[in-house]
Design an enzyme around this catalytic site. Structure first.
Site, PDB file in Angstrom:
ATOM      1  N   CYS A 194       4.760   1.241  10.065  1.00  0.00           N
ATOM      2  CA  CYS A 194       3.961   1.370  11.338  1.00  0.00           C
ATOM      3  C   CYS A 194       4.873   1.062  12.683  1.00  0.00           C
ATOM      4  O   CYS A 194       4.525   1.785  13.726  1.00  0.00           O
ATOM      5  CB  CYS A 194       2.646   0.733  11.298  1.00  0.00           C
ATOM      6  SG  CYS A 194       1.678   1.475  10.326  1.00  0.00           S
ATOM      7  N   ASP A 246      -0.939  -8.184 -18.180  1.00  0.00           N
ATOM      8  CA  ASP A 246      -2.166  -7.970 -19.008  1.00  0.00           C
ATOM      9  C   ASP A 246      -1.825  -8.005 -20.421  1.00  0.00           C
ATOM     10  O   ASP A 246      -0.796  -8.010 -20.872  1.00  0.00           O
ATOM     11  CB  ASP A 246      -2.784  -6.708 -18.570  1.00  0.00           C
ATOM     12  CG  ASP A 246      -1.959  -5.378 -18.547  1.00  0.00           C
ATOM     13  OD1 ASP A 246      -1.108  -5.688 -19.580  1.00  0.00           O
ATOM     14  OD2 ASP A 246      -1.911  -4.421 -17.899  1.00  0.00           O
ATOM     15  N   CYS A 259      -1.689  -1.834  12.809  1.00  0.00           N
ATOM     16  CA  CYS A 259      -0.866  -2.658  11.719  1.00  0.00           C
ATOM     17  C   CYS A 259       0.682  -2.565  12.288  1.00  0.00           C
ATOM     18  O   CYS A 259       1.030  -1.759  13.125  1.00  0.00           O
ATOM     19  CB  CYS A 259      -0.731  -1.676  10.635  1.00  0.00           C
ATOM     20  SG  CYS A 259       0.310  -2.118   9.238  1.00  0.00           S
ATOM     21  N   ASP A 278      -6.592  -6.859  -8.946  1.00  0.00           N
ATOM     22  CA  ASP A 278      -5.397  -6.271  -8.853  1.00  0.00           C
ATOM     23  C   ASP A 278      -5.801  -4.788  -9.063  1.00  0.00           C
ATOM     24  O   ASP A 278      -6.863  -4.561  -9.558  1.00  0.00           O
ATOM     25  CB  ASP A 278      -4.502  -6.471 -10.147  1.00  0.00           C
ATOM     26  CG  ASP A 278      -5.056  -5.897 -11.429  1.00  0.00           C
ATOM     27  OD1 ASP A 278      -4.651  -4.696 -11.935  1.00  0.00           O
ATOM     28  OD2 ASP A 278      -6.026  -6.483 -12.056  1.00  0.00           O
ATOM     29  N   HIS A 292       3.121   0.455   3.548  1.00  0.00           N
ATOM     30  CA  HIS A 292       2.069   0.430   4.272  1.00  0.00           C
ATOM     31  C   HIS A 292       0.739  -0.179   3.634  1.00  0.00           C
ATOM     32  O   HIS A 292       0.025  -1.122   4.132  1.00  0.00           O
ATOM     33  CB  HIS A 292       1.795   1.817   5.083  1.00  0.00           C
ATOM     34  CG  HIS A 292       0.534   1.741   5.907  1.00  0.00           C
ATOM     35  ND1 HIS A 292       0.398   1.078   7.112  1.00  0.00           N
ATOM     36  CD2 HIS A 292      -0.707   2.146   5.539  1.00  0.00           C
ATOM     37  CE1 HIS A 292      -1.040   0.925   7.396  1.00  0.00           C
ATOM     38  NE2 HIS A 292      -1.585   1.713   6.299  1.00  0.00           N
ATOM     39  N   CYS A 328       3.285  -3.459  10.110  1.00  0.00           N
ATOM     40  CA  CYS A 328       4.145  -3.313   9.008  1.00  0.00           C
ATOM     41  C   CYS A 328       5.287  -2.601   9.129  1.00  0.00           C
ATOM     42  O   CYS A 328       5.378  -2.180  10.425  1.00  0.00           O
ATOM     43  CB  CYS A 328       3.458  -2.693   7.595  1.00  0.00           C
ATOM     44  SG  CYS A 328       3.235  -0.766   7.825  1.00  0.00           S
TER      45      CYS A 328
END
Length: 372
Positions: free
Chosen positions: A310, A93, A305, A267, A336, A307
Site C-alpha cells: 500500500c 498439523d 493500510c 490459521d 497485503h 503495508c
C-alpha cells in the site's frame, strides 16, 4: 517442559483473553493469526518478509511434507526450521484433515488411514504413531494429534463413533511423542454439530492432559451461526491455563467471533489463496483487483493500510500485473492480505487490553460491510 501458556488478561465484556505462549523458538502473543506454509513455504513470501509483516508463528502441513520432500530428508537437513530458514515457532498439523479430504482415495480403519497420494497415486498408510513420528522428524514446536474430522453434515451415530476413535487415537499419539519436552502435542476436540458430542469429546480429550487444545471439525461448510454456537458450547469446557486453537479459520468476521468466545490461535490459507486469485482484504471490505473499475485507480489498495504494497503501489498497477499474469501481482496481494490479518489481530489484542473489544468489532463490521 519449555512450552507453557501465560494468561495475562481477560476481556471485561466477552470471553476474549490476552496471553503468551512460550516455545523453544520464541514467545507468541495471543490471540494470534497464523499464516499457513503448507509445503515449508508461505506461498509467495520469504521468511524475512513474513517477519517484517509481524508473523510470530507459521504452519507446516504434515501430509504434504511427508509426500514431498519426505520427513527423513527434512530431519537430515536439521529439521523444518533450518530447512526453510525460519527461526520462529512452527506448528504442524497432523495430516488428518488432508487425508480425510481425499474421499475415495482413502480407507479408514482403527489402525489408521490407508490412502493414495494425490500426486502419483502411490499407496501410503498413516497411523497416529506415524503422524507423530513424521512431526517429531520435522521438529515443529507445536504438533497435533491425528484425528478423524467428520464431514459436514454427518449424522449423530457417525460423529459419535468418529469422536471416540479420535480419543483412542489421541492416547496413541501421546504415547508416541518422542519429544514431549520440546514438542507440545495438542489434543483435538471433535463432535460435529452436536452439543452433547462436543461435550463428550471435550471431556475425553481434556482427561488426557495435553499442553494445549484445538477445536476441530468447524469451518467445514457449516453456517457461521452454527460454528459460533458450537464454540459457545465447547470453549467454556477448556482449561483456562492452556491455549485454545480453532483450526481453519481466517476471515475477519470468523477471527473476531472466535476471539470473543475465548479462542487464542487460528490459521487459514484464505489470505494467501484469495490473494493469488486477485482478491484483497481492506478496511472497507473485500476488493477484486482484476475488475475494470480499478484500471485507472491510482490510490492504494487500502488507504488505512501501511503495508509495503500500500505504501508503494496503486490499484491500477496491481490490476495490470494480474491481467498480464505477472508473479509480482500475487506477491503484492499476498503481502497485503497477510499484513491485514496480522495487523487486525494486533488491534484486537490492543482492544482486549483496553476493554473495548466489542466496540472495536462493531466499528470494524460497520466499515467492512458486515451486518451485525
Amino acid at each position: 517442559m519449555v512450552f507453557r501458556y501465560e494468561l495475562i488478561k481477560e476481556d471485561r465484556d466477552s470471553k476474549a483473553r490476552l496471553g503468551k505462549i512460550y516455545t523453544p523458538h520464541g514467545v507468541i502473543e495471543t490471540p494470534i493469526f497464523m499464516p499457513v506454509g503448507t509445503r515449508a513455504t508461505v506461498k509467495a513470501m520469504t521468511p524475512e518478509e513474513l517477519k517484517d509483516l509481524g508473523a510470530q508463528i507459521i504452519l507446516g502441513n504434515t501430509y504434504h511434507l511427508y509426500l514431498k520432500p519426505g520427513h527423513e530428508l527434512i530431519e537430515e537437513a536439521g529439521g523444518l526450521h533450518k530447512f526453510m530458514n525460519w527461526d520462529r515457532p512452527i506448528l504442524t498439523d497432523s495430516g488428518g484433515f488432508q487425508v480425510f479430504s481425499l474421499g475415495d482415495l482413502r480407507k479408514i480403519t482403527e489402525e489408521g488411514v490407508e490412502f493414495r497420494s494425490h500426486i502419483d497415486g502411490s499407496k501410503h498408510f498413516i497411523s497416529p504413531e506415524k503422524s507423530i513420528q513424521i512431526q517429531n522428524s520435522l521438529g515443529s514446536d507445536i504438533i497435533m494429534a491425528f484425528d478423524e474430522c467428520a464431514p459436514y453434515p454427518s449424522d449423530w451415530d457417525y460423529v459419535k463413533k468418529s469422536l471416540e476413535r479420535t480419543t483412542r487415537w489421541a492416547k496413541r499419539c501421546k504415547d508416541a511423542n518422542a519429544n514431549p519436552d520440546t514438542q507440545a502435542l495438542f489434543g483435538i476436540i471433535q463432535g460435529g454439530m452436536y452439543r452433547d458430542l462436543r461435550e463428550q469429546s471435550a471431556k475425553e480429550i481434556i482427561d488426557l492432559d495435553f499442553p494445549g487444545y484445538a477445536v476441530g471439525g468447524l469451518s467445514v461448510g457449516e453456517p457461521a451461526d452454527l460454528m459460533c454456537e458450537m464454540l459457545d458450547y465447547t470453549v467454556p469446557l477448556l482449561p483456562k491455563e492452556k491455549p485454545r486453537y480453532l483450526m481453519g479459520v481466517g476471515s475477519p468476521d470468523y477471527l473476531f467471533e472466535a476471539v470473543i468466545r475465548g479462542i487464542d490461535m487460528a490459521d487459514c490459507v484464505l489470505p494467501t489463496r484469495i490473494a493469488r486469485n486477485g482478491t484483497v482484504l481492506t478496511s472497507q471490505g473485500k476488493l477484486v483487483i482484476r475488475n475494470a473499475t480499478y484500471s485507472r485507480d491510482f490510490t492504494s489498495l487500502d488507504p488505512e493500510c501501511d503495508c509495503y504494497t500500500c505504501k508503494n503501489y496503486s490499484r491500477a498497477y496491481i490490476r495490470h500485473l494480474f491481467n498480464v499474469n505477472e508473479i509480482l501481482g500475487s506477491r503484492l496481494a499476498t503481502i497485503h492480505n497477510l499484513y491485514f490479518l496480522i495487523k487486525l489481530m494486533e488491534n484486537i489484542r490492543e482492544a482486549i487490553k483496553e476493554d473495548r473489544l466489542l466496540q472495536y468489532r462493531e466499528e470494524f463490521y460497520k466499515k467492512y460491510g458486515y451486518i451485525k
